[in-house]
Design a protein around this motif. Structure first.
Motif: not given
Length: 320
Positions: A135-142, A151-152, A174-182, A237-240
């Motif tokens: 990942f080089k940017s947040w867009k890469d993550v999305v 899987k993220v 973003s319409g994505i699913k992320l997995t938290q690890v606390p 905010k800049e990322l939407g």
């Protein structure tokens, strides 16, 4: 007047005078300040600087007691349950103290079990990844998350923290699913993302030394404006994402504290956040003073609890 009644009156007057003298003389011994996060993180280090400055005003040491766990709620909950309201045990109060009761059954009521003293500051939050990450940017993550739902993974300092809730809001928008690890705090989240045990880290600026050393890459910050330390890193905010997250915090004691003792603590901590040395320490972690007096802090608690209730309900995380 009977001897019994006279004795009762004398005893009561003596007790009142003793209480008044106690408040007048306070403090006469060291004060314990519970920091509900591990030692060495940005909260711990900033609170140590604030406590050191406040102790000079009070004339007694303020001793830090790190009680991590429960997303920053174990320390305050322990204080509320066991500490005497004599001003010698107080705690940093993270926003999870107000939020977690909306999500699950807890042992404290934020509206009844604390004496709020003073509001101090807030955090700069950010999302990092290993410098070796794809990942080089947040867009890469999305983009990756859309192709690989769930899987993220991202490390946070605990379930119900602003980092957890913020990331879930970002994922929903973003319409994505992320997995938290606390985890329990910044030292552990740093280790997780640095070792690539998680793909991301969402935390306050305890990551700064690793970002500055080029070991972690900062993908975004959650402040209203770009950080002067990282002018090339975009805001939410800049990322939407129309959000600002700084998770402001203050200091409180157990319920039932003497208002005169509260006033002494308030004045000492207010002077502390005006201390140039403290301001310089906070700046190292992209934190700025956000002072509120006792009455304004009480009002803030009510306001933030209601705003958090709406967010928790929207995300479907409210307790059943």
């Amino acid at each position: 007047m009977s001897r019994y009644r006279l004795g009762t009156i004398v005893f009561a007057m003596g007790a009142l005078l003793s209480v008044a003298a106690g408040a007048q003389d306070y403090p006469t011994k060291p004060i314990t300040l519970i920091v509900p996060w591990p030692a060495g993180g940005s909260t711990d280090l900033s609170m140590r600087a604030i406590a050191d400055s406040a102790s000079k005003v009070l004339g007694q040491p303020i001793v830090i007691d790190n009680k991590a766990g429960g997303s920053g709620t174990v320390g305050p909950a322990t204080m509320a349950a066991a500490a005497k309201p004599d001003g010698y045990t107080i705690a940093q109060i993270p926003i999870t103290v107000f939020r977690l009761p909306l999500m699950q059954e807890v042992s404290w009521d934020p509206a009844k079990d604390f004496t709020y003293i003073v509001h101090l500051t807030g955090y700069t939050f950010g999302v990092t990844t290993s410098a070796e990450s794809q990942f080089k940017s947040w867009k890469d993550v999305v983009d990756f998350a859309k192709a690989n739902p769930g899987k993220v993974t991202y490390a946070t300092p605990g379930t119900g923290t602003s980092l957890h809730i913020g990331m879930e809001q970002i994922a929903a928008m973003s319409g994505i699913k992320l997995t938290q690890v606390p985890f329990k705090g910044g030292a552990e989240t740093n280790a997780a993302v640095l070792g690539q045990h998680t793909m991301l880290q969402a935390d306050s600026t305890g990551w700064r030394p690793l970002v500055d050393a080029g070991k972690l890459k900062l993908l975004m910050v959650w402040t209203g404006a770009r950080s002067p330390n990282y002018p090339d890193v975009p805001t939410l905010k800049e990322l939407g994402y129309p959000m600002i997250y700084d998770s402001p915090f203050g200091v409180a004691g157990p319920k039932g504290m003497d208002p005169k003792i509260v006033a002494k603590l308030h004045d000492a901590f207010k002077k502390a956040v005006e201390d140039p040395a403290v301001i310089a320490t906070l700046a190292k972690y992209d934190m700025v003073p956000n002072y509120k007096n006792t009455e304004d802090y009480k009002k803030f608690v009510v306001e933030v609890t209601e705003s958090e209730r709406k967010v928790i309900d929207t995300l479907g995380l409210a307790k059943k």
